[in-house]
Design a protein around this motif. Sequence first.
Motif, PDB file in Angstrom:
ATOM      1  N   UNK A  72       0.875  -1.164   0.000  1.00  0.00           N
ATOM      2  CA  UNK A  72       0.000   0.000   0.000  1.00  0.00           C
ATOM      3  C   UNK A  72       0.912   1.214   0.000  1.00  0.00           C
ATOM      4  N   UNK A  73       0.739   2.064  -1.001  1.00  0.00           N
ATOM      5  CA  UNK A  73       1.689   3.144  -1.222  1.00  0.00           C
ATOM      6  C   UNK A  73       0.950   4.479  -1.247  1.00  0.00           C
ATOM      7  N   UNK A  74       1.327   5.363  -0.336  1.00  0.00           N
ATOM      8  CA  UNK A  74       0.842   6.738  -0.384  1.00  0.00           C
ATOM      9  C   UNK A  74       1.827   7.508  -1.235  1.00  0.00           C
ATOM     10  N   UNK A  75       1.327   8.145  -2.296  1.00  0.00           N
ATOM     11  CA  UNK A  75       2.204   8.855  -3.218  1.00  0.00           C
ATOM     12  C   UNK A  75       1.914  10.346  -3.211  1.00  0.00           C
ATOM     13  N   UNK A  76       2.904  11.098  -3.607  1.00  0.00           N
ATOM     14  CA  UNK A  76       2.810  12.546  -3.731  1.00  0.00           C
ATOM     15  C   UNK A  76       2.205  12.841  -5.097  1.00  0.00           C
ATOM     16  N   UNK A  77       0.945  13.237  -5.120  1.00  0.00           N
ATOM     17  CA  UNK A  77       0.253  13.508  -6.372  1.00  0.00           C
ATOM     18  C   UNK A  77      -0.958  12.595  -6.530  1.00  0.00           C
ATOM     19  N   UNK A  78      -1.626  12.756  -7.661  1.00  0.00           N
ATOM     20  CA  UNK A  78      -2.835  11.985  -7.936  1.00  0.00           C
ATOM     21  C   UNK A  78      -2.508  10.851  -8.901  1.00  0.00           C
ATOM     22  N   UNK A  79      -2.794   9.639  -8.486  1.00  0.00           N
ATOM     23  CA  UNK A  79      -2.562   8.458  -9.329  1.00  0.00           C
ATOM     24  C   UNK A  79      -3.707   8.350 -10.328  1.00  0.00           C
ATOM     25  N   UNK A  80      -3.475   8.870 -11.533  1.00  0.00           N
ATOM     26  CA  UNK A  80      -4.514   8.814 -12.552  1.00  0.00           C
ATOM     27  C   UNK A  80      -4.404   7.511 -13.353  1.00  0.00           C
ATOM     28  N   UNK A  81      -5.330   7.315 -14.282  1.00  0.00           N
ATOM     29  CA  UNK A  81      -5.379   6.071 -15.059  1.00  0.00           C
ATOM     30  C   UNK A  81      -4.091   5.843 -15.849  1.00  0.00           C
ATOM     31  N   UNK A  82      -3.508   6.898 -16.391  1.00  0.00           N
ATOM     32  CA  UNK A  82      -2.271   6.757 -17.156  1.00  0.00           C
ATOM     33  C   UNK A  82      -1.115   6.269 -16.305  1.00  0.00           C
ATOM     34  N   UNK A  83      -0.984   6.832 -15.112  1.00  0.00           N
ATOM     35  CA  UNK A  83       0.092   6.397 -14.202  1.00  0.00           C
ATOM     36  C   UNK A  83      -0.110   4.944 -13.791  1.00  0.00           C
ATOM     37  N   UNK A  84      -1.347   4.557 -13.529  1.00  0.00           N
ATOM     38  CA  UNK A  84      -1.629   3.174 -13.135  1.00  0.00           C
ATOM     39  C   UNK A  84      -1.307   2.202 -14.263  1.00  0.00           C
ATOM     40  N   UNK A  85      -1.638   2.573 -15.497  1.00  0.00           N
ATOM     41  CA  UNK A  85      -1.306   1.714 -16.641  1.00  0.00           C
ATOM     42  C   UNK A  85       0.198   1.567 -16.796  1.00  0.00           C
ATOM     43  N   UNK A  86       0.937   2.652 -16.609  1.00  0.00           N
ATOM     44  CA  UNK A  86       2.404   2.580 -16.698  1.00  0.00           C
ATOM     45  C   UNK A  86       2.977   1.691 -15.603  1.00  0.00           C
ATOM     46  N   UNK A  87       2.418   1.771 -14.386  1.00  0.00           N
ATOM     47  CA  UNK A  87       2.890   0.926 -13.295  1.00  0.00           C
ATOM     48  C   UNK A  87       2.622  -0.558 -13.579  1.00  0.00           C
ATOM     49  N   UNK A  88       1.490  -0.852 -14.203  1.00  0.00           N
ATOM     50  CA  UNK A  88       1.089  -2.241 -14.457  1.00  0.00           C
ATOM     51  C   UNK A  88       1.921  -2.894 -15.563  1.00  0.00           C
ATOM     52  N   UNK A  89       2.351  -2.118 -16.517  1.00  0.00           N
ATOM     53  CA  UNK A  89       3.113  -2.647 -17.656  1.00  0.00           C
ATOM     54  C   UNK A  89       4.580  -2.798 -17.252  1.00  0.00           C
ATOM     55  N   UNK A  90       5.348  -3.574 -18.010  1.00  0.00           N
ATOM     56  CA  UNK A  90       6.789  -3.593 -17.731  1.00  0.00           C
ATOM     57  C   UNK A  90       7.343  -2.164 -17.770  1.00  0.00           C
ATOM     58  N   UNK A  91       8.120  -1.829 -16.759  1.00  0.00           N
ATOM     59  CA  UNK A  91       8.620  -0.470 -16.588  1.00  0.00           C
ATOM     60  C   UNK A  91      10.139  -0.521 -16.528  1.00  0.00           C
ATOM     61  N   UNK A  92      10.788   0.224 -17.419  1.00  0.00           N
ATOM     62  CA  UNK A  92      12.252   0.241 -17.470  1.00  0.00           C
ATOM     63  C   UNK A  92      12.774   1.172 -16.377  1.00  0.00           C
ATOM     64  N   UNK A  93      13.469   0.577 -15.398  1.00  0.00           N
ATOM     65  CA  UNK A  93      14.023   1.361 -14.295  1.00  0.00           C
ATOM     66  C   UNK A  93      15.524   1.603 -14.456  1.00  0.00           C
ATOM     67  N   UNK A  94      16.024   1.368 -15.658  1.00  0.00           N
ATOM     68  CA  UNK A  94      17.433   1.612 -15.937  1.00  0.00           C
ATOM     69  C   UNK A  94      18.273   0.361 -15.811  1.00  0.00           C
ATOM     70  N   UNK A  95      18.342  -0.213 -14.610  1.00  0.00           N
ATOM     71  CA  UNK A  95      19.149  -1.412 -14.415  1.00  0.00           C
ATOM     72  C   UNK A  95      18.348  -2.698 -14.570  1.00  0.00           C
ATOM     73  N   UNK A  96      17.027  -2.599 -14.659  1.00  0.00           N
ATOM     74  CA  UNK A  96      16.174  -3.746 -14.959  1.00  0.00           C
ATOM     75  C   UNK A  96      14.800  -3.257 -15.389  1.00  0.00           C
ATOM     76  N   UNK A  97      14.054  -4.173 -16.018  1.00  0.00           N
ATOM     77  CA  UNK A  97      12.681  -3.902 -16.436  1.00  0.00           C
ATOM     78  C   UNK A  97      11.773  -4.717 -15.537  1.00  0.00           C
TER      79      UNK A  97
END
Length: 187
Positions: A72-97
Amino acid sequence: MPLILFNKPFQVLCQFSPQPGRASLADYLDIPGIYPAGRLDADSEGLMLLTDDGKLQHKIAHPDHKEAKTYLVQVDGVADAGALLRLQAPLDLGDFVTKPCRAVRIAEPDWLWPRDPPIRARQDKPTSWIAITLEEGKNRQVRRMTAAVGLPTLRLVRSSIGPFSLATHPLMPGEFVEVPVADLRGK
């Protein structure tokens, strides 16, 4: 062989060896021979499993065994549908996806204890809550994921590991309970 559910408080180190000026698991658990099955950063709170069984520890902690973990994560800002879709998909964090995961916006859980010290409130910047369920767990992964989509983590609470949940095993920070190993193995 005990299986211990422990609610790790904020700023407690996931180790038994003492570190000057820092709280550790040894300050809360006086059970010989147990070790954490996975870790949480000092800045994170919530459910940990501990055992004296090395094979069971490996089964719980190793990503190859796919024990789902929900944060459960409290985040700074509003988690909209676009952000949630990006979180759900493979996300490139630089050293791993990251692997695909589940990420949904939630209301602040009513069973959640207040954090000590509390999150700094800012009148001009809203916060929101997200439940993220992973079947992997790299170092600081959830924090890095939310930052990558423009939502820095303010508070991170692991609420469940496999079949165990703080919602069904209500433990306050620093509390623990022993549960039957069969509850995990029987899945």
